[in-house]
Design a protein around this motif. Structure first.
Motif, PDB file in Angstrom:
ATOM      1  N   UNK A  18     -45.651  18.333   8.881  1.00 12.86           N
ATOM      2  CA  UNK A  18     -44.261  18.501   8.485  1.00 12.86           C
ATOM      3  C   UNK A  18     -43.645  17.138   8.218  1.00 12.86           C
ATOM      4  N   UNK A  19     -42.890  17.056   7.131  1.00 13.55           N
ATOM      5  CA  UNK A  19     -42.243  15.820   6.736  1.00 13.55           C
ATOM      6  C   UNK A  19     -40.772  15.863   7.126  1.00 13.55           C
ATOM      7  N   UNK A  46     -39.438   9.317   4.165  1.00 16.55           N
ATOM      8  CA  UNK A  46     -40.011  10.612   4.518  1.00 16.55           C
ATOM      9  C   UNK A  46     -41.190  10.291   5.433  1.00 16.55           C
ATOM     10  N   UNK A  47     -41.152  10.812   6.650  1.00 19.94           N
ATOM     11  CA  UNK A  47     -42.163  10.505   7.668  1.00 19.94           C
ATOM     12  C   UNK A  47     -42.923  11.776   7.996  1.00 19.94           C
ATOM     13  N   UNK A  48     -44.256  11.672   7.978  1.00 20.04           N
ATOM     14  CA  UNK A  48     -45.112  12.824   8.262  1.00 20.04           C
ATOM     15  C   UNK A  48     -46.119  12.445   9.339  1.00 20.04           C
ATOM     16  N   UNK A  78     -53.695   7.556  23.205  1.00 19.21           N
ATOM     17  CA  UNK A  78     -53.508   8.631  22.240  1.00 19.21           C
ATOM     18  C   UNK A  78     -53.077   7.961  20.941  1.00 19.21           C
ATOM     19  N   UNK A  79     -53.800   8.236  19.851  1.00 21.92           N
ATOM     20  CA  UNK A  79     -53.495   7.647  18.551  1.00 21.92           C
ATOM     21  C   UNK A  79     -52.873   8.705  17.646  1.00 21.92           C
ATOM     22  N   UNK A  80     -51.786   8.343  16.981  1.00 25.86           N
ATOM     23  CA  UNK A  80     -51.097   9.247  16.065  1.00 25.86           C
ATOM     24  C   UNK A  80     -51.060   8.620  14.677  1.00 25.86           C
ATOM     25  N   UNK A  81     -51.412   9.396  13.693  1.00 25.27           N
ATOM     26  CA  UNK A  81     -51.408   8.884  12.317  1.00 25.27           C
ATOM     27  C   UNK A  81     -50.155   9.369  11.595  1.00 25.27           C
ATOM     28  N   UNK A  82     -49.442   8.408  11.002  1.00 25.18           N
ATOM     29  CA  UNK A  82     -48.226   8.703  10.261  1.00 25.18           C
ATOM     30  C   UNK A  82     -48.376   8.310   8.797  1.00 25.18           C
ATOM     31  N   UNK A  83     -47.695   9.057   7.950  1.00 25.22           N
ATOM     32  CA  UNK A  83     -47.551   8.695   6.539  1.00 25.22           C
ATOM     33  C   UNK A  83     -46.077   8.399   6.321  1.00 25.22           C
ATOM     34  N   UNK A 142     -49.923   4.483   5.238  1.00 28.22           N
ATOM     35  CA  UNK A 142     -50.439   5.334   6.312  1.00 28.22           C
ATOM     36  C   UNK A 142     -51.100   4.448   7.350  1.00 28.22           C
ATOM     37  N   UNK A 143     -50.986   4.845   8.599  1.00 29.61           N
ATOM     38  CA  UNK A 143     -51.627   4.100   9.666  1.00 29.61           C
ATOM     39  C   UNK A 143     -51.443   4.798  10.999  1.00 29.61           C
TER      40      UNK A 143
END
Length: 161
Positions: A28-29, A42-44, A67-72, A125-126
Motif C-alpha cells: 500500500x502506498x 509516495x511511500x510504499x 528486522x529489515x523493511x524495504x521501502x519504495x 528503493x532500499x
C-alpha cells in the motif's frame, strides 16, 4: 494503512500497542507531505525480512534481533527531496516499544544511503533495519519525512504476507 497528524501519533502508537495490528498493509502506498512547500513522497512498504542477518560488524546479540523493511520512495512533489530515510522510520511492537530505523547492512538487500536525494518524479528503493528484543512481536512500521519530524506519518500494519 494509517495516515495521521503528529498530535494523533501518540494515540496511534497506544492503539497499536493495545490492540495489536491487523495483518496486511504491504504494497500500500501512502502519500506524505514534508515540512517545506512542495515536499511530497509516495511511500510504499514492499517487504519485511524477520529476522534479518547482518553483513557488517554490528550483529545482534542473543537478546535481540534485526528486522529489515524495504521501502519504495517516489518524489511526487515539486521540490527536491533530500533526507535520511533510516531515522525517519520506526518499528512498533505489540508491547508498545518503539525502535528507530538504522542504516545497518543486511543480507536482505541494499540499505538506503545515509542521505537520499530525489528530484521530482524520481524514485529510490532500499532497506531500513531495526534492532528489537528477540522476543518482541512487530506490530507496525511508521515513516515520516524530514527525519521523522513531519506532521504526516504513514503507518503499515504487520505482519505482512
Amino acid at each position: 494503512m494509517l495516515r495521521c497528524r503528529r498530535p494523533l501519533v501518540a494515540l496511534a502508537l497506544l492503539t497499536t500497542a493495545l490492540l495489536g495490528a491487523a495483518p496486511g498493509g504491504s504494497g500500500e502506498t501512502i502519500s506524505l507531505a514534508g515540512t517545506l512547500p512542495g515536499q511530497r513522497l509516495d511511500v510504499t512498504l514492499t517487504q519485511v525480512v524477520d529476522p534479518a542477518t547482518a553483513t557488517g560488524p554490528d550483529r545482534p546479540t542473543a537478546t535481540d534481533r534485526l528486522v529489515a523493511t524495504r521501502f519504495r520512495l517516489e518524489n511526487t512533489g515539486t521540490a527536491v527531496y533530500q533526507d535520511s530515510p533510516a531515522p525517519a522510520a520506526h518499528l512498533l511492537d505489540t508491547a508498545g516499544q518503539r525502535s528507530t530505523g538504522l542504516g545497518l547492512p543486511t543480507t536482505a538487500g541494499p540499505a538506503f544511503p545515509g542521505t537520499v536525494t530525489l528530484d521530482p518524479g524520481a524514485t529510490a528503493e532500499g532497506f531500513i533495519t531495526f534492532r528489537l528484543p528477540a522476543d518482541a512481536e512487530p506490530a507496525a512500521v511508521q515513516f515520516a519525512l524530514n527525519g521523522g519530524l513531519a506532521d504526516d506519518v504513514g503507518q503499515w500494519s504487520l505482519p505482512i504476507p
